[in-house]
Design a protein around this motif. Structure first.
Motif, short mmCIF file in Angstrom:
data_model
loop_
_atom_site.label_atom_id
_atom_site.label_comp_id
_atom_site.label_asym_id
_atom_site.label_seq_id
_atom_site.Cartn_x
_atom_site.Cartn_y
_atom_site.Cartn_z
N LEU A 81 0.83 -1.20 0.00
CA LEU A 81 0.00 0.00 0.00
C LEU A 81 0.87 1.25 0.00
O LEU A 81 0.62 2.20 -0.76
N HIS A 82 1.89 1.27 0.83
CA HIS A 82 2.80 2.43 0.86
C HIS A 82 3.47 2.64 -0.48
O HIS A 82 3.58 3.77 -0.97
N ILE A 85 1.05 4.11 -3.04
CA ILE A 85 0.84 5.54 -2.83
C ILE A 85 2.02 6.34 -3.37
O ILE A 85 1.85 7.37 -4.05
N GLU A 86 3.25 5.86 -3.07
CA GLU A 86 4.44 6.56 -3.56
C GLU A 86 4.50 6.55 -5.08
O GLU A 86 4.88 7.54 -5.71
N THR A 89 1.82 9.03 -6.44
CA THR A 89 2.07 10.44 -6.18
C THR A 89 3.42 10.91 -6.69
O THR A 89 3.73 12.10 -6.66
#
Length: 287
Positions: A81-82, A85-86, A89
């Motif tokens: 998940l992290h 997101i990275e 974005t």
């Protein structure tokens, strides 16, 4: 019955951090909150799930059996998940790499000079270990693992083949009457069971030779330094000791063949940030 959708995703994220670091305080530092706030998140998660995820005693914190099983299930998802997101974005961050100690110190770290010249804004963090196979204790973006050729590690890309032969200091070689008489040359031990020397002898069709092990070391790098000092012959791949060979500190034992003993393999998650992808491309081009 409690629905999973009612469980706080943030509480699970906090749980994973605490489990990884074994410390409320360290998790709080990473999250920029107080240890009390972290403790409340863990207690709330345990209450919502109706289970005890940690065992607490004498100011120590350990995963319960249920907590360990839950941690193994949710940890990969939280990290994915992290990374997602990275990736979405475009956020840049350090690339965290885990690698075997000798391979990292003698090959990867010197090679990083080239990487930093090309991408000076990408920070690379390296953690090392001395074990065979993957080591899960420290989370990382990329894992370089070692496995014997007889038991290759699944699920990774082979980065470098570990093709080894004996090397020794030139001054020691000059004192040896018959270099083909392996039993007359002191051998240096750098694995607990000497599986590497055993495999090398088997592949060279000399399994009955009794090597003389006068000294034992817990790291390949230390054994290599002992070989440079003239203490005996060490089993090593050329890419690890090429600087010492070029400088005349080590030389190959004459007429000794290279034998494929293992693999250094690259393991990575399905979702990678842009910096990790850049590092992987450079790493594969460097071998």
């Amino acid at each position: 019955m409690l629905r999973p959708s009612r469980i706080s995703l943030n509480a699970i994220r906090v749980f994973v951090l605490v489990a990884e670091h074994g410390s409320l305080k360290r998790a709080a530092e990473i999250l920029h909150v107080t240890p009390g706030a972290v403790s409340r998140q863990i207690s709330s998660l345990e209450d919502m799930m109706g289970v005890r995820l940690f065992r607490r005693s004498n100011n120590s914190l350990h995963l319960s059996e249920t907590g360990e099983a839950f941690f193994q299930q949710v940890r990969p998802s939280i990290h994915s998940l992290h990374r997602a997101i990275e990736l979405a974005t475009g956020e840049s961050r350090a690339v965290n790499v885990q690698a075997p100690t000798t391979m990292a110190s003698r090959w990867l770290i010197p090679a990083l000079v080239d990487f930093k010249k090309r991408w000076p804004d990408i920070k690379v963090s390296i953690s090392t270990h001395d074990s065979i196979g993957l080591r899960d204790a420290q989370p990382a973006d990329l894992y370089i693992a070692y496995s014997p050729a007889s038991d290759p590690l699944p699920g990774g890309d082979i980065l470098i083949e570990d093709r080894c032969r004996p090397y020794l200091a030139p001054q020691l070689l000059s004192q040896i009457v018959d270099p083909s008489d392996l039993s007359s040359i002191p051998a240096l031990q750098s694995t607990g069971s000497n599986w590497d020397w055993t495999a090398w002898l088997q592949h060279t069709e000399t399994p009955d030779i009794a090597l003389r092990f006068d000294n034992a070391f817990d790291l390949d790098d230390v054994a290599i330094r002992a070989a440079i000092a003239g203490m005996g012959m060490v089993l090593a791949p050329k890419f690890i000791i090429h600087d010492d060979v070029d400088a005349g500190r080590l030389c190959a034992l004459p007429q000794s063949p290279e034998v494929l003993l293992g693999y250094y393999s690259l393991h990575m998650p399905e979702i990678l940030n842009a910096d990790a992808k850049t590092f992987i491309r450079w790493l594969k081009d460097s071998v």
